[in-house]
Design an enzyme around this catalytic site. Structure first.
Site, short mmCIF file in Angstrom:
data_model
loop_
_atom_site.label_atom_id
_atom_site.label_comp_id
_atom_site.label_asym_id
_atom_site.label_seq_id
_atom_site.Cartn_x
_atom_site.Cartn_y
_atom_site.Cartn_z
N TYR A 1 -57.50 46.48 12.57
CA TYR A 1 -58.81 45.90 12.87
C TYR A 1 -59.42 46.53 14.13
O TYR A 1 -60.56 46.96 14.13
CB TYR A 1 -58.66 44.42 13.19
CG TYR A 1 -58.51 43.43 12.07
CD1 TYR A 1 -59.60 42.69 11.65
CD2 TYR A 1 -57.28 43.19 11.47
CE1 TYR A 1 -59.47 41.72 10.67
CE2 TYR A 1 -57.14 42.22 10.49
CZ TYR A 1 -58.24 41.48 10.09
OH TYR A 1 -58.10 40.53 9.13
N GLU B 1 -76.92 39.76 -4.51
CA GLU B 1 -77.15 39.30 -5.89
C GLU B 1 -76.23 40.02 -6.87
O GLU B 1 -75.93 39.52 -7.95
CB GLU B 1 -78.61 39.49 -6.30
CG GLU B 1 -79.03 40.92 -6.53
CD GLU B 1 -80.48 41.06 -7.01
OE1 GLU B 1 -80.86 40.37 -7.94
OE2 GLU B 1 -81.21 41.89 -6.40
N CYS C 1 -60.35 35.85 22.40
CA CYS C 1 -61.56 35.88 21.56
C CYS C 1 -62.82 35.94 22.41
O CYS C 1 -63.69 36.79 22.19
CB CYS C 1 -61.57 34.64 20.67
SG CYS C 1 -63.07 34.52 19.69
N GLU D 1 -62.74 48.89 14.33
CA GLU D 1 -63.95 48.31 14.91
C GLU D 1 -64.41 49.12 16.13
O GLU D 1 -65.60 49.43 16.27
CB GLU D 1 -63.71 46.85 15.29
CG GLU D 1 -63.56 45.96 14.07
CD GLU D 1 -63.35 44.49 14.39
OE1 GLU D 1 -62.93 44.18 15.52
OE2 GLU D 1 -63.58 43.65 13.49
N HIS E 1 -83.50 37.99 -5.73
CA HIS E 1 -83.89 39.39 -5.86
C HIS E 1 -85.00 39.74 -4.89
O HIS E 1 -85.89 38.94 -4.68
CB HIS E 1 -84.36 39.63 -7.31
CG HIS E 1 -84.60 41.06 -7.61
ND1 HIS E 1 -83.59 41.99 -7.69
CD2 HIS E 1 -85.76 41.73 -7.84
CE1 HIS E 1 -84.10 43.17 -7.97
NE2 HIS E 1 -85.41 43.04 -8.07
N LYS F 1 -66.65 42.09 21.34
CA LYS F 1 -66.60 43.12 20.28
C LYS F 1 -67.84 43.04 19.38
O LYS F 1 -68.48 44.03 19.07
CB LYS F 1 -65.32 42.92 19.47
CG LYS F 1 -65.09 43.81 18.27
CD LYS F 1 -65.72 43.35 17.00
CE LYS F 1 -65.43 41.95 16.56
NZ LYS F 1 -64.12 41.68 16.09
N CYS G 1 -63.13 38.94 19.96
CA CYS G 1 -64.19 38.73 18.97
C CYS G 1 -65.61 38.77 19.55
O CYS G 1 -66.48 39.47 19.01
CB CYS G 1 -64.04 37.38 18.30
SG CYS G 1 -62.35 36.84 18.03
P1 NDP Z 1 -53.19 45.60 13.48
O1 NDP Z 1 -51.90 44.94 13.20
O2 NDP Z 1 -54.38 45.22 12.67
O3 NDP Z 1 -53.01 47.18 13.34
C1 NDP Z 1 -52.03 47.85 14.09
C2 NDP Z 1 -52.13 49.33 13.82
O4 NDP Z 1 -51.23 49.99 14.69
C3 NDP Z 1 -51.73 49.72 12.41
O5 NDP Z 1 -52.53 50.79 12.00
C4 NDP Z 1 -50.28 50.15 12.57
O6 NDP Z 1 -49.87 51.14 11.67
C5 NDP Z 1 -50.31 50.78 13.95
N1 NDP Z 1 -49.02 50.76 14.62
C6 NDP Z 1 -48.30 49.69 15.00
N2 NDP Z 1 -47.18 50.07 15.63
C7 NDP Z 1 -47.19 51.42 15.67
C8 NDP Z 1 -46.31 52.40 16.18
N3 NDP Z 1 -45.18 52.06 16.80
N4 NDP Z 1 -46.64 53.69 16.03
C9 NDP Z 1 -47.77 54.04 15.39
N5 NDP Z 1 -48.65 53.18 14.88
C10 NDP Z 1 -48.36 51.87 15.01
O7 NDP Z 1 -53.43 45.39 15.03
P2 NDP Z 1 -54.73 45.43 15.94
O8 NDP Z 1 -54.21 45.75 17.28
O9 NDP Z 1 -55.79 46.30 15.35
O10 NDP Z 1 -55.22 43.93 15.89
C11 NDP Z 1 -54.34 42.85 16.18
C12 NDP Z 1 -54.73 41.62 15.41
O11 NDP Z 1 -55.89 41.04 15.97
C13 NDP Z 1 -55.08 41.88 13.96
O12 NDP Z 1 -53.95 41.85 13.13
C14 NDP Z 1 -56.03 40.78 13.63
O13 NDP Z 1 -55.31 39.68 13.13
C15 NDP Z 1 -56.67 40.43 14.96
N6 NDP Z 1 -58.05 40.96 15.02
C16 NDP Z 1 -59.00 40.45 14.17
C17 NDP Z 1 -60.29 40.92 14.19
C18 NDP Z 1 -61.31 40.36 13.24
O14 NDP Z 1 -61.11 39.27 12.73
N7 NDP Z 1 -62.42 41.06 12.97
C19 NDP Z 1 -60.71 41.97 15.10
C20 NDP Z 1 -59.63 42.45 15.94
C21 NDP Z 1 -58.37 41.95 15.89
P3 NDP Z 1 -49.25 50.78 10.23
O15 NDP Z 1 -50.41 50.35 9.40
O16 NDP Z 1 -48.63 52.04 9.80
O17 NDP Z 1 -48.26 49.68 10.48
#
Ligand code: NDP
Length: 449
Positions: free
Chosen positions: A177, A440, A43, A181, A435, A51, A48
């Protein structure tokens, strides 16, 4: 080897580990903590915090355009990536030392080294052999990487923060995410961005209408989407990433970034020697009280792969310490956890999506609002706010609130308190709006779908 004894020994100095260590120490326990990297974990160092700083920076390009609509005339200011990275590094260093002081001041002994289990009750940390009544594993996760020919040159979010220079054209793999982002960050900083997802949409698991609206607005800002295709291979040719998406689609990029989820950071921990069981994806299996298969070892945070969010890890840490001290056996409540995606525009929500609510409740009412906020009304910027409120018709309770638009996270954080406490639509109807604001709209929504 130096032998040391503790009441609680924490492995991992991220948000969850640090919180557990310092609260336990302040209650009188003898606590140690091992962290081989910088304190603060993902983080603070690679997640976080940097970012959000970069997200702030990327929003200025819209703001400069907005200024014009309010009568300000300036020539487009120049952006220095180097300066942003250097300032970020300085801030992260400051936070690292705050974390260190918090631990030291509460009496935690810090070990700047990686840890690995020797057996069920012993941990090796550098030249120390640690014996502790309880251990807490809070080692988090690291980016998942797929195998491509150019894998060594493909970056993840870990490297993205400290690039030597910004690429002109980037491909981001994944639609979660981190992908969304970073796409907004790079786009705001002037990079030509393409997101590629294997499915048909980004941010799977979030409300469909919100994601549709977000995708449209991201596209309007210049982000390109490739859906339903995924690279067969990526090779580096003449300093360009040559990406073969299959179906005769081949494109060149200056940089490729993988944002494909994260995997538990457990490889070097020797969990087997400590009889700690892991699931198929490597995450540590814990019971309702965060106990692993070894009764002296707890685990929390991203490494248990329940909800990978910093505030959740912190809450789990507090829960563990409370449990150890008060012997309370409350269940940890994972319902109604508010969350935000710091895309441009921002998106935040609490509760269920429409799809989830339709499955769970017999009858629901949906209220939506879609409008151009006053702030953008003088400009050509096409940013819109989209709000969706989901109500359980049987008891009038709000079961989902989704907000896409500027300051979404700040707005949803406040409403989340009320939703957790059982907010009803009639409560919103009794509340007078402020307002003119965008928020709102949440208390004035009348039209049912
Ligand atoms: P996510 O789990 O959010 O997303 C992973 C992405 O990778 C999805 O689009 C998924 O596709 C794709 N994917 C996974 N495996 C494969 C594969 N083998 N081939 C192709 N595509 C694949 O992971 P992130 O890395 O973005 O983030 C990790 C975690 O970190 C998040 O789940 C979140 O909890 C946390 N985070 C939170 C933030 C916040 O609070 N603002 C900011 C950043 C991270 P599909 O959808 O098809 O499975």
């Amino acid at each position: 080897m130096i032998k040391k004894k503790f009441d609680l020994f924490v492995i991992g100095g991220g948000s969850g580990g640090v919180r557990a260590a310092r609260v336990a120490a302040s209650k009188g326990m003898k606590v140690g903590l091992a962290e081989g990297w910088d304190l603060g974990g993902t983080c603070v160092n690679r997640g976080c915090v940097p970012k959000k700083l970069y997200s702030y920076s990327s929003h200025f390009s819209d703001d400069f355009n907005l200024m014009n609509s309010f009568g300000w005339k300036i020539s487009m200011p120049k952006f220095s990536w180097r300066k942003l990275v250097d300032n970020k590094k300085r801030e992260i260093k400051r936070l690292n030392s705050i974390y260190k002081n918090l631990l030291v001041n509460s009496g935690v002994e810090i070990f700047n080294d990686f840890a690995c289990f020797e057996d069920k009750q012993t941990l090796k940390v550098g030249k120390n052999l640690i014996n502790s009544k309880s251990f807490l594993v809070a080692v988090g996760t690291k980016p998942r990487k797929l195998s491509f020919e150019a894998s060594n040159q493909i970056i993840t979010s870990d490297e993205a923060f400290d690039l030597k220079k910004l690429p002109k054209k980037i491909l981001i793999l994944g639609g979660g995410y981190i992908a969304v982002e970073f796409a907004s960050i790079f786009n705001g900083l002037g990079v030509d961005v393409t997101i590629c997802v294997r499915g048909n949409k980004i941010l799977k698991g979030f409300d469909d209408d919100v994601i549709k609206n977000l995708s449209i607005q991201m596209e309007e800002k210049g982000i390109k989407f490739i859906t339903g295709l995924f690279p067969k291979d990526i090779v580096l040719k003449n300093k360009k990433f040559n990406v073969n998406f299959g179906k005769k689609k081949i494109e060149n990029f200056d940089l490729v970034m993988e944002a494909l989820g994260r995997e538990p950071n457990v490889k070097s921990l020797n969990l087997k020697l400590a009889r700690i069981k892991t699931s198929e994806n490597g995450s540590i299996i814990v019971n309702r009280f965060f106990k692993t298969s070894n009764k002296n070892v707890y685990a929390i945070g991203d490494v248990i792969d329940r909800v990978q969010l910093t505030p959740v890890a912190i809450a789990e840490a507090m829960y563990i310490v409370d449990n150890i001290f008060k012997k309370t056996k409350k269940h940890f409540n994972y319902e109604n956890i508010p969350t935000a995606v710091f895309s441009n525009p921002n998106f935040a929500c609490v509760g269920l999506t429409e799809k989830e609510a339709r499955k769970k409740f017999k009858k629901i009412h949906i209220f939506t609002s879609f409008f151009k906020p006053l702030r953008y009304s003088l400009s050509k910027l096409n940013e819109k706010v989209y709000i969706k409120l989901i109500v359980n018709s049987l008891n009038d309770r709000i079961v989902g609130l989704h907000y896409l638009g500027e300051n979404a996270a700040e707005i949803i954080q406040g409403f989340a308190v009320a939703v957790v406490k059982g907010l009803k639509k009639s409560d919103l109807d009794e509340t007078i709006g402020i307002h003119p604001t965008s928020a709102e709209e949440i208390v004035t929504m009348k039209s049912k779908n």
